[in-house]
Scaffold this motif. Structure first.
Motif, short mmCIF file in Angstrom:
data_model
loop_
_atom_site.label_atom_id
_atom_site.label_comp_id
_atom_site.label_asym_id
_atom_site.label_seq_id
_atom_site.Cartn_x
_atom_site.Cartn_y
_atom_site.Cartn_z
N MET A 1 -3.92 -0.38 -13.89
CA MET A 1 -4.80 -0.89 -12.82
C MET A 1 -3.99 -1.38 -11.63
O MET A 1 -4.34 -1.13 -10.47
N THR A 2 -2.89 -2.08 -11.91
CA THR A 2 -2.04 -2.58 -10.84
C THR A 2 -1.46 -1.42 -10.03
O THR A 2 -1.39 -1.48 -8.79
N GLY A 3 -1.03 -0.36 -10.73
CA GLY A 3 -0.50 0.80 -10.03
C GLY A 3 -1.50 1.40 -9.07
O GLY A 3 -1.18 1.67 -7.90
N TYR A 4 -2.72 1.61 -9.53
CA TYR A 4 -3.75 2.14 -8.64
C TYR A 4 -4.05 1.17 -7.50
O TYR A 4 -4.26 1.58 -6.35
N GLY A 5 -4.06 -0.13 -7.79
CA GLY A 5 -4.36 -1.11 -6.76
C GLY A 5 -3.36 -1.12 -5.63
O GLY A 5 -3.73 -1.14 -4.45
N MET A 6 -2.05 -1.07 -5.96
CA MET A 6 -1.03 -1.13 -4.90
C MET A 6 -0.98 0.15 -4.08
O MET A 6 -0.44 0.17 -2.98
N CYS B 1 7.53 3.23 -7.74
CA CYS B 1 8.34 4.25 -7.06
C CYS B 1 7.46 5.23 -6.28
O CYS B 1 7.96 6.23 -5.75
N GLY B 2 6.15 4.98 -6.23
CA GLY B 2 5.26 5.79 -5.42
C GLY B 2 4.66 6.99 -6.11
O GLY B 2 3.95 7.78 -5.49
N ASP B 3 4.92 7.18 -7.40
CA ASP B 3 4.40 8.35 -8.13
C ASP B 3 3.36 7.89 -9.15
O ASP B 3 3.58 7.93 -10.36
N VAL B 4 2.22 7.45 -8.65
CA VAL B 4 1.20 6.88 -9.54
C VAL B 4 0.56 7.95 -10.42
O VAL B 4 0.05 7.65 -11.51
N VAL C 1 -7.97 -6.69 -10.57
CA VAL C 1 -9.19 -6.07 -10.03
C VAL C 1 -9.43 -6.55 -8.60
O VAL C 1 -9.71 -5.75 -7.69
N LEU C 2 -9.31 -7.84 -8.36
CA LEU C 2 -9.51 -8.38 -7.01
C LEU C 2 -8.46 -7.87 -6.04
O LEU C 2 -8.74 -7.57 -4.87
N TYR C 3 -7.23 -7.73 -6.54
CA TYR C 3 -6.14 -7.19 -5.72
C TYR C 3 -6.45 -5.76 -5.31
O TYR C 3 -6.27 -5.35 -4.15
N ALA C 4 -6.95 -4.95 -6.27
CA ALA C 4 -7.28 -3.56 -5.99
C ALA C 4 -8.42 -3.46 -4.99
O ALA C 4 -8.38 -2.64 -4.06
N CYS C 5 -9.42 -4.29 -5.16
CA CYS C 5 -10.55 -4.28 -4.21
C CYS C 5 -10.09 -4.69 -2.82
O CYS C 5 -10.52 -4.11 -1.81
N SER C 6 -9.20 -5.66 -2.72
CA SER C 6 -8.71 -6.14 -1.44
C SER C 6 -7.96 -5.04 -0.70
O SER C 6 -8.11 -4.90 0.52
N HIS C 7 -7.15 -4.25 -1.41
CA HIS C 7 -6.33 -3.24 -0.76
C HIS C 7 -7.07 -1.91 -0.59
O HIS C 7 -6.47 -0.93 -0.11
N SER C 8 -8.34 -1.89 -0.99
CA SER C 8 -9.13 -0.67 -0.82
C SER C 8 -10.36 -0.91 0.04
O SER C 8 -11.19 0.01 0.20
#
Length: 889
Positions: free
Chosen positions: A590-595, A565-568, A624-631
């Motif tokens: 981790m998923t929340g921070y990644g997205m 919902c956008g409130d990480v 972890v790879l997802y978070a790195c990709s989106h950052s």
């Protein structure tokens, strides 16, 4: 003499009532011969004839003193009173199974012996007519017969099995009034009655009074232990059992008492999965010589299996001298529930080899085991074998079978199971679920399983029809949860939230949601980005303390909901407030921070997870790879990918390769990404080709995009998103003929592009917008505001990216079309209806277009709001002229 009664000259036998000797009824006979004749009656009709003669002769109404003068007994024969004749008629009717006639006669016998009332009550209880048994006891009291110490246990048993707390407490008063409060036999029945009625407090009070008066026995203790074990108070049951072992061992009158004690306490150990306590009780059974008993052995096998110690269960099973079908079933069920299907099936085959008759429990255990582990096809095969063997499935079998159909999405087999249930009486058609028998509870369970099956097969019309057919007062928490969960996971999340609100506000029959219901509602909020509703559910959870035992479950869902919902930041607040965390807790955070593009925080959580003693698995590395990709953290992402197998022993799968390809492509290293695709140790999956196709859109690599699409077509994995991507790539390269070709291909293939839709939460609820939408009441103000905003940001350097508009119109028209994009309309509505300083949260069903992304970046410089946009892949936080994605989107 007052009555002219001739003497009897010869005895009359059984043939007295035959048709040939019917004339004998015209003669006067003595009461002794009627009594003998009643004992020889073998049919209700025969009893009727004798009864009629007794009435016509007046023998049932003679005063006893007068009857003794009129019919002086022979020296060898006892005197027979009218009361004895009456009870003889009652006995004859009972012997022929005619309880109604027996009751009618008994009410006219004065005084009527309690023993015959007891027999009538016991017969009705045996036949399952519990309410009739209670009614007979009431008629007995009205007839003036005082209950004895056998009457009241029968009545209390009927009250408990019904169950009827009101009747039970009434007879408790009868017990006190008639001075039976010191009768341990009756008091034990009273404890059992209250326990069966769910009144554990009253059961405990009666037990305490028994022990205080010193009249308790082993049965008293067994009853209260079983009551606590059954009503989810296992620790209390274990505590009472430990006291019992010290206090009442000397009161045990036989080995049977010890056996029942052991069998009563083991379910408490099973519910707690208390292996040490189970072993202690096992030792107790061995020391007191009750272990070889089959009942104790079966209970131990079942408890060890439920405690997860199949090794101990096997030892007990092998040591048992006598094994019955229950013993084998406990082993099969234990192996199935522990996921050891090979052992379960091997045990199943051994039963067949040894010609052990398989019952419905055996078959159901195997079916349920396969269904619970997602092996639906195997469960269906076992069910077919069960039917062919002639074994009759029960409600539990059907529930397990429907679970298997749901896991497979096998709608046709699910419908067949539905029809089978109706045909074989396992499912009622009268919508009566809350009756007195066990069958009604099972009937509701089957309906719940049907709702779950149809929901998972995405046939919501059938699922909702079954749900609506259940009267509101009969729906339990499972009924609501499977319907809400079906909508949340497979259907319309709006319906899930509406149904959850209806559930919690359903008067006069409110149902309290459990942890599973809460998780389904939070899942629906996450899908819709319904932050306001999610906060309301969070507040409900905080107010209700019943969810403390499900801390992991509910808190993990709250982390996921707030993140989506956008409130990480609130998600992190929930995470930090958890007293204990499991692997899902860490992965969700981790998923929340990644997205949200906050890769550094995601990797910080990853490091803390390892320090907390959790070993990363394949899911952890995927996040972890997802978070790195989106950052844009390319080097760190590649380092983690290389360390997976080297340092952690985790083999990379196709999804990990897809993340690495996406990571490289977003940073412009598309050649490296293509090299990795070619060197993959497994065949690239559709996810890999979609990742490569997306990379080609960013970097306008038309040839590689065409190759990736061809691979998707070969795999029958293409969809409207794939064709839209290649169409946009062609448009960016200004290959308009190819754009037209793709559109024609989609049209001829029946593939329709999903229309873009955005929704935003305002003060008065959620508003939805499509491209060019003018249906909203505020449309004039929305378009006027957008025109002013576009003019202002153009002066700041904003240039419309017309590649994202239709190709077959002029540039001015393209600019106008870009203004009408759904996310821009949603933003304007949010600015009109949201207080200054409040974040504007927009959700879009498709990927945010490049022009809107550019426009929002400029607009965030001139408005006093943080603009939060969620699309299917990530979040964008626009603030002070920059976006959280950093260009990696």
């Amino acid at each position: 003499m007052l009555f002219n009664l001739p003497k009897i000259t010869r005895p009359i036998g059984a043939r007295f009532i035959s048709v040939a000797n019917a004339a004998c009824f015209g003669r006067d006979v003595s009461p002794i011969h009627f009594a003998a004749l009643l004992k020889e009656c073998r049919s209700v009709n025969a009893v009727h004839q004798v009864h009629q003669q007794l009435i016509s002769s007046g023998l049932l109404s003679y005063p006893a003193s007068l009857l003794a003068v009129s019919f002086p007994p022979l020296p060898s024969e006892p005197f027979v009173s009218p009361k004895s004749l009456g009870t003889g008629v009652v006995a004859a009717y009972l012997a022929c199974g005619s309880t109604n006639e027996a009751l009618s006669v008994l009410e006219h016998v004065t005084p009527s012996p309690a023993v015959w009332w007891n027999l009538l009550m016991r017969q009705h209880i045996k036949e399952g007519h519990l309410d009739h048994a209670i009614a007979i006891s009431c008629r007995m009291l009205r007839a003036g017969t005082r209950p004895d110490h056998f009457t009241l246990p029968h009545v209390l048993k009927a009250c408990g099995e019904l169950p009827s707390y009101r009747c039970g407490i009434t007879f408790h008063g009868v017990i006190c009034r008639n001075g039976f409060g010191s009768n341990v036999f009756i008091c034990n029945a009273l404890v059992a009655m209250y326990a069966r009625c769910g009144s554990l407090e009253e059961a405990s009070l009666v037990f305490d009074e028994i022990t205080l008066n010193g009249i308790d026995d082993v049965i008293s203790w067994n009853s209260i232990v079983a009551a606590h074990a059954k009503h989810n108070n296992p620790w209390t049951a274990l505590d009472i059992f430990s006291r019992m072992a010290v206090i009442v061992h000397e009161k045990a009158t036989n080995d049977r008492s010890d056996i029942i004690s052991i069998v009563s306490i083991l379910p408490a150990c099973a519910s707690l999965k208390a292996l040490p306590q189970t072993r202690e009780i096992h030792g107790h059974a061995i020391r007191h010589g009750t272990f070889p008993d089959a009942f104790v052995g079966n209970a131990l096998v079942d408890t060890y299996a439920k405690c997860g110690s199949m090794k101990d269960a096997v030892k007990v099973f092998n040591m048992m001298e006598f094994k019955d079908i229950v013993s084998w079933n406990a082993m099969v069920t234990g192996y199935s529930q522990s996921g050891n299907f090979e052992a379960a099936f091997e045990m199943f085959k051994n039963m067949r080899k040894q010609n052990i008759a398989l019952d419905v429990v055996t078959w159901t255990a195997v079916i349920a085991g396969y269904a619970q582990r997602g092996c639906g096809q195997e469960a269906l095969n076992i069910f077919r074998q069960m039917v062919f063997s002639g074994s009759e499935p029960n409600s539990v079998t059907i529930i397990s079978l429907l679970s298997a159909c749901a896991s497979l999405g096998a709608c046709s087999q699910g419908m067949e199971s539905h029809a089978y249930s109706l045909k074989n009486g396992l499912l009622s058609l009268d919508n009566h679920f809350g009756g007195d028998g066990d069958g009604d509870g099972e009937d509701l369970m089957v309906h719940n399983a049907l709702i779950d099956m149809y929901s998972k097969c995405r046939i919501f019309k059938a699922a909702r029809s079954i749900f609506d057919s259940i009267p509101r007062k009969e729906r339990n928490v499972v009924t609501w949860t499977v319907m809400i969960g079906g909508y949340a996971q497979y259907g319309d999340s709006n319906d899930a939230i509406m149904l959850f609100s209806e559930m919690t506000n359903s008067k006069p029959h409110p149902v309290a949601p459990n942890a599973f219901t809460i998780s389904c509602a939070l899942m629906a909020c996450a899908h819709l980005s319904a932050l306001r509703m999610g906060k309301q559910i969070h507040a409900y959870v905080v107010r209700q303390h019943r969810y403390e035992a499900s801390t992991y479950f509910v808190a993990n869902c709250l982390i996921d909901m707030y993140s989506k919902c956008g409130d990480v930041n609130t998600a992190r607040y929930v995470f930090d407030g958890m007293p204990r965390r499991n692997a899902i807790s860490w992965t969700s955070m981790m998923t929340g921070y990644g997205m949200h593009g906050r890769g550094n925080e995601a990797l910080e959580i990853f490091d803390k997870m390892q320090k907390a003693g959790f070993s990363p698995d394949d899911i952890s590395f995927l996040v972890v790879l997802y978070a790195c990709s989106h950052s844009g953290m390319v080097d760190r992402g590649l380092a983690y990918f290389d360390s997976m197998s080297r340092d952690y022993g985790v083999a990379a799968c196709a999804d990990h390769y897809a993340c690495v390809i996406d990571l490289l492509a977003r940073s412009g290293r598309i050649d490296k990404a293509w090299s990795i695709v070619k060197d993959m140790p497994m065949e690239p999956t559709a996810v890999v080709w979609v990742a490569l196709l997306s990379a080609c859109r960013v970097h306008s690599n038309v040839e590689l995009a065409e190759y990736a699409l061809s691979k998707l077509v070969e795999m029958n994995a293409e969809n409207d998103g794939s064709y839209t991507l290649i169409s946009n790539i062609y448009a960016k390269a200004r290959r308009w003929k190819d754009v037209a070709r793709i559109r024609n291909l989609m049209k001829n293939s029946g593939i329709k592009k999903r229309p873009g839709c955005s929704w935003v939460q305002g003060k008065k609820g959620t508003a939805s917008f499509f491209v060019g939408d003018r249906s909203h009441s505020l449309s004039p103000q929305i378009y006027a505001l957008l025109d002013r905003l576009i003019d202002r940001i153009k002066s700041m350097g904003y240039v419309p990216e017309t590649d994202f508009a239709l190709h077959d119109v002029d540039d001015e028209e393209k600019n106008n079309l870009l203004v009408e994009h759904s996310e821009k309309l949603a933003l304007a509505y949010g600015l009109l209806t949201t207080s200054p300083g409040t974040p504007i949260r927009i959700t879009k069903n498709l990927r945010v277009c490049g022009d809107c992304h550019s426009a929002f970046t400029y607009i965030s410089k001139i408005v006093d709001h943080e603009i939060i946009v969620r699309d299917p892949s990530r979040f964008h936080h626009f603030k002070n002229g920059s976006c959280s994605c950093g260009g990696y989107w």
